[in-house]
Design an enzyme around this catalytic site. Structure first.
Site, PDB file in Angstrom:
ATOM      1  N   GLU A 115      -8.117 -29.198  -2.474  1.00 22.83           N
ATOM      2  CA  GLU A 115      -8.485 -28.398  -1.306  1.00 22.83           C
ATOM      3  C   GLU A 115     -10.003 -28.319  -1.213  1.00 22.83           C
ATOM      4  O   GLU A 115     -10.668 -27.803  -2.112  1.00 22.83           O
ATOM      5  CB  GLU A 115      -7.876 -26.988  -1.368  1.00 22.83           C
ATOM      6  CG  GLU A 115      -8.221 -26.253  -0.079  1.00 22.83           C
ATOM      7  CD  GLU A 115      -7.856 -24.777  -0.056  1.00 22.83           C
ATOM      8  OE1 GLU A 115      -6.949 -24.340  -0.782  1.00 22.83           O
ATOM      9  OE2 GLU A 115      -8.519 -24.074   0.733  1.00 22.83           O
TER      10      GLU A 115
ATOM     11  N   GLU B  81      -2.408 -28.077  -7.247  1.00 25.71           N
ATOM     12  CA  GLU B  81      -3.355 -27.779  -6.166  1.00 25.71           C
ATOM     13  C   GLU B  81      -4.578 -27.150  -6.806  1.00 25.71           C
ATOM     14  O   GLU B  81      -4.458 -26.328  -7.716  1.00 25.71           O
ATOM     15  CB  GLU B  81      -2.715 -26.819  -5.161  1.00 25.71           C
ATOM     16  CG  GLU B  81      -3.552 -26.557  -3.914  1.00 25.71           C
ATOM     17  CD  GLU B  81      -4.463 -25.340  -3.953  1.00 25.71           C
ATOM     18  OE1 GLU B  81      -5.180 -25.105  -2.972  1.00 25.71           O
ATOM     19  OE2 GLU B  81      -4.476 -24.618  -4.987  1.00 25.71           O
TER      20      GLU B  81
ATOM     21  N   HIS C 108     -11.926 -21.182  -6.726  1.00 27.99           N
ATOM     22  CA  HIS C 108     -11.377 -20.787  -5.421  1.00 27.99           C
ATOM     23  C   HIS C 108     -12.343 -19.982  -4.559  1.00 27.99           C
ATOM     24  O   HIS C 108     -12.596 -20.327  -3.408  1.00 27.99           O
ATOM     25  CB  HIS C 108     -10.090 -19.988  -5.610  1.00 27.99           C
ATOM     26  CG  HIS C 108      -9.544 -19.482  -4.313  1.00 27.99           C
ATOM     27  ND1 HIS C 108      -9.899 -18.255  -3.784  1.00 27.99           N
ATOM     28  CD2 HIS C 108      -8.703 -20.044  -3.413  1.00 27.99           C
ATOM     29  CE1 HIS C 108      -9.294 -18.090  -2.624  1.00 27.99           C
ATOM     30  NE2 HIS C 108      -8.553 -19.159  -2.377  1.00 27.99           N
TER      31      HIS C 108
ATOM     32  N   HIS D 241      -0.135 -23.976  -7.787  1.00 31.22           N
ATOM     33  CA  HIS D 241      -1.253 -23.439  -7.015  1.00 31.22           C
ATOM     34  C   HIS D 241      -2.379 -22.967  -7.936  1.00 31.22           C
ATOM     35  O   HIS D 241      -2.186 -22.043  -8.732  1.00 31.22           O
ATOM     36  CB  HIS D 241      -0.713 -22.261  -6.193  1.00 31.22           C
ATOM     37  CG  HIS D 241      -1.711 -21.598  -5.316  1.00 31.22           C
ATOM     38  ND1 HIS D 241      -1.967 -20.243  -5.381  1.00 31.22           N
ATOM     39  CD2 HIS D 241      -2.502 -22.091  -4.333  1.00 31.22           C
ATOM     40  CE1 HIS D 241      -2.867 -19.929  -4.463  1.00 31.22           C
ATOM     41  NE2 HIS D 241      -3.206 -21.025  -3.817  1.00 31.22           N
TER      42      HIS D 241
ATOM     43  N   ASP E  69      -9.095 -26.098  -5.933  1.00 33.17           N
ATOM     44  CA  ASP E  69     -10.109 -25.903  -4.892  1.00 33.17           C
ATOM     45  C   ASP E  69     -11.453 -26.428  -5.382  1.00 33.17           C
ATOM     46  O   ASP E  69     -11.832 -26.172  -6.528  1.00 33.17           O
ATOM     47  CB  ASP E  69     -10.255 -24.404  -4.599  1.00 33.17           C
ATOM     48  CG  ASP E  69      -8.914 -23.741  -4.334  1.00 33.17           C
ATOM     49  OD1 ASP E  69      -8.388 -23.911  -3.231  1.00 33.17           O
ATOM     50  OD2 ASP E  69      -8.386 -23.080  -5.261  1.00 33.17           O
TER      51      ASP E  69
HETATM   52  O1  G3P Z   1      -3.729 -25.012  -0.532  1.00 31.05           O
HETATM   53  C1  G3P Z   1      -2.912 -23.916  -0.446  1.00 31.05           C
HETATM   54  C2  G3P Z   1      -3.649 -22.639  -0.736  1.00 31.05           C
HETATM   55  O2  G3P Z   1      -4.408 -22.834  -1.883  1.00 31.05           O
HETATM   56  C3  G3P Z   1      -4.541 -22.203   0.382  1.00 31.05           C
HETATM   57  O3  G3P Z   1      -5.071 -20.976   0.186  1.00 31.05           O
HETATM   58  O4  G3P Z   1      -6.814 -19.387  -0.429  1.00 31.05           O
HETATM   59  O5  G3P Z   1      -5.161 -20.121  -2.142  1.00 31.05           O
HETATM   60  O6  G3P Z   1      -6.918 -21.686  -1.374  1.00 31.05           O
HETATM   61  P1  G3P Z   1      -6.026 -20.537  -1.001  1.00 31.05           P
HETATM   62 MG    MG Z   2      -6.370 -23.519  -2.454  1.00 34.58          MG
END
Ligand code: G3P
Ligand code: MG
Length: 245
Positions: free
Chosen positions: A108, A33, A48, A6, A35
């Site tokens: 994401e 993962e 993020h 993450h 963003d």
């Molecule tokens: O994609 C899973 C997670 O990343 C979603 O929440 O706020 O960490 O981007 P966040």
């Molecule tokens: Mg995320």
């Protein structure tokens, strides 16, 4: 069950930086993962929050910075200088690196608060430029962004992101909108929901799994993926569990 890092290996290294991605890759986890958002001058960047304040010494919104300005910020603020200067990566820099890695990437699309016009197009263009189409899947809290991704590339694999409360009839919901996966926060997830997704041919990738009890429960329920800040320990646990039946 697959293990996804993450924001990279964010439990130990500054989130969404090349250092966190490299360290995640070293753990042997299945994927990363991250963003994506757009700068003022239309560059896709990996970060993020919509504002730079939490993770850098800067202040203000990503969308009000040019890429050149953003590059000067140190994204390792939460680690107090332990790792030296860690810039906010451009998504292109990430793709260049990921092209040579045996990893998949969960991209994401951060359009839940600000809708970044053109973010989906630009992201998919970079994925294509680096030949990563088969090594990525997309997710977003803004499900319209996923519909857009599907319009741009019907083969793209997409997961509907939900907060911990989830959504009723998740399997049918995803199937109805042509999405391949359900990405819920783990707290509201039940075995019944996982089963319902399975029955509809929908994968379940839950976030953010940072304790072994939750990891074990998701494994028992037959979840497809765990998105975690600690890819090393989660990957080791899943591997040993597989080997021991
Ligand atoms: O994609 C899973 C997670 O990343 C979603 O929440 O706020 O960490 O981007 P966040
Ligand atoms: Mg995320």
């Amino acid at each position: 069950m697959k293990v996804y890092a993450h924001r990279g290996y964010s439990g130990k290294y500054p989130e969404n930086t090349m250092l966190a991605f490299q360290k995640a890759a070293e753990t042997g986890c299945d994927g990363i993962e991250l963003d994506v958002q757009l700068t003022k001058d239309g560059k896709v960047v990996v970060i993020h929050d919509e504002a730079v304040d939490r993770t850098t010494a800067g202040t203000g919104l990503v969308k009000d910075y040019t890429y050149e300005e953003l590059k000067k910020l140190d994204a390792s603020k939460l680690f107090g200088g332990k790792y030296g200067f860690c810039p906010i990566p451009s998504f292109e820099e990430y793709c260049q690196w990921a092209a040579d890695q045996d990893l998949v990437t969960n991209i994401e699309i951060k359009t839940g608060i600000y809708y970044y016009e053109g973010l989906e197009e630009k992201t998919l263009e970079l994925v294509k430029k680096y030949g990563l189409e088969k090594k990525v899947f997309y997710s977003s809290f803004n499900h319209m962004s996923l519909i857009k991704v599907k319009e741009l590339d019907p083969q793209a694999v997409c997961g509907a992101l939900l907060e911990h409360c989830g959504i009723g009839n998740a399997g049918y919901y995803c199937k109805r909108f042509g999405l391949e996966a359900y990405h819920p926060g783990y707290k509201g997830l039940t075995e019944e929901t996982v089963k319902g997704c399975r029955e509809n041919g929908i994968q379940v990738n839950a976030w953010t799994i940072n304790d072994m009890g939750t990891l074990e429960q998701l494994y028992e329920w037959g979840c497809d993926g765990a998105i975690t800040n600690y890819p090393s320990v989660c990957k080791s646990w899943v591997d040993s569990r597989k080997n021991n039946g």
